[in-house]
Design an enzyme around this catalytic site. Structure first.
Site, PDB file in Angstrom:
ATOM      1  N   LEU A  43      -6.714   3.632  -5.570  1.00 18.33           N
ATOM      2  CA  LEU A  43      -5.258   3.694  -5.480  1.00 18.33           C
ATOM      3  C   LEU A  43      -4.746   2.327  -5.044  1.00 18.33           C
ATOM      4  CD1 LEU A  43      -4.108   7.028  -3.730  1.00 18.33           C
ATOM      5  CD2 LEU A  43      -3.534   6.239  -6.028  1.00 18.33           C
ATOM      6  N   ASP A  44      -3.683   1.841  -5.686  1.00 19.25           N
ATOM      7  CA  ASP A  44      -3.075   0.579  -5.287  1.00 19.25           C
ATOM      8  C   ASP A  44      -2.615   0.648  -3.837  1.00 19.25           C
ATOM      9  OD1 ASP A  44      -3.376  -0.296  -7.888  1.00 19.25           O
ATOM     10  OD2 ASP A  44      -1.321   0.213  -8.480  1.00 19.25           O
TER      11      ASP A  44
END
Length: 304
Positions: A43-44
């Protein structure tokens, strides 16, 4: 030994590898020593939500989690595109065009399909042996290869601005592995004759795990301070609920653990997780009544 899943509700600005490190640290502080830990899908840092973290033998299933479909909520703001396609980047294009609600609804229908997508230059994909984001940060014009992805569902949740000139829209997307939501937002905006970027991204589901399973970072940190691990740890088989179980007797379980092929099993072809009682033995493939092991689980309470 610790085996299973911790599903972290990843907060803003925490990287996925930092989430893994937090699990390792808390397990160590809780007295569990050195434990193998890995995550089931990056996930960013500017994204929040479901981050499956595999522990011990569950790390053998991390690849399946990477391949699983995901569900996201995201907000696309119209009128400006950034080089990172989110809030972190610098502006590279602007437009006075704001789409109408009706046009947006039509466009969303066109994206619910198998589509070709160009990933963001600011992504962790490897390009000629280097991360794409490293090349982009060095000022290179990174040519990203197109990939085929599937948008299973794309729904409008809410909008901001008048219906004839929307400032932003919040969408929910159910997507295949390898889909970049930032690219999806970019392409939706361009299809509407404007530009856009993501201002909010939240993963709602990864494979079988949704936010109902997720715990906060604070609750994870409580484990390191003495809170019971069983309050946050899901069993290994929680990552296998999307495939059927196959019950083995003790002799069959022993053969599977030794890697031997079983024959004459009365089951349909396909992927199963084999178990002895309630204990996972292996991820197996059945074909023509014959069983072969895909991944074996070294769980000590399986009968020998």
């Amino acid at each position: 030994m610790v085996d299973g899943w911790i599903i972290l509700d990843k907060p803003l600005e925490l990287g996925s590898t930092q989430g893994v490190a937090a699990v390792k640290r808390n397990l160590r502080q809780a007295g569990h020593g050195k434990v193998k830990v890995g995550h089931g899908g990056t996930l960013d840092p500017l994204a929040t939500g479901v981050l499956p973290i595999a522990i011990g033998e569950a790390t053998k299933l991390a690849g399946r989690m990477l391949d699983a479909s995901k569900e996201y909520a995201f907000t696309v703001r119209f009128g400006e595109e950034t080089d990172t396609l989110d809030l972190e980047g610098k502006s590279i294009a602007v437009s006075d065009v704001r789409p109408a609600l009706g046009a947006l609804q039509v466009a969303l229908g066109a994206f619910q399909d198998t589509i070709e997508q160009v990933p963001p230059a600011y992504s962790a994909l490897m390009i000629d042996g280097q991360r794409a984001y490293d090349r982009a940060r060095a000022g290179e014009d990174v040519a990203m290869p197109t990939r085929t992805v599937t948008i299973h569902a794309l729904m409008l949740e809410s909008t901001e601005g008048p219906d004839e000139a929307l400032e932003s829209a919040t969408l929910v997307a159910h997507v295949s592995k390898g889909t970049y939501v930032r690219s999806l937002a970019r392409d939706i905006a361009r299809a509407l004759g404007t530009v856009g970027h993501v201002t909010m991204l939240r993963r709602l589901r990864a494979g079988p795990f949704d936010l109902g399973y997720a715990i906060s970072l604070d609750k994870l940190n409580d484990v390191g301070k003495g809170a019971p691990l069983e309050h946050v740890l899901l069993p290994l088989e929680a990552g296998l609920v999307d495939i059927p179980a196959l019950d083995l007797d003790p002799e069959q379980a022993r053969a599977v653990r030794q890697g031997r092929v079983l024959t004459g099993l009365p089951c349909n072809d396909g992927l199963f997780w084999a178990r002895l009682g309630k204990v996972p033995v292996a991820l197996v493939e059945l074909s023509g009544g014959s069983l072969t092991v895909v991944r074996g689980f070294n769980l000590s309470d399986v009968a020998e």
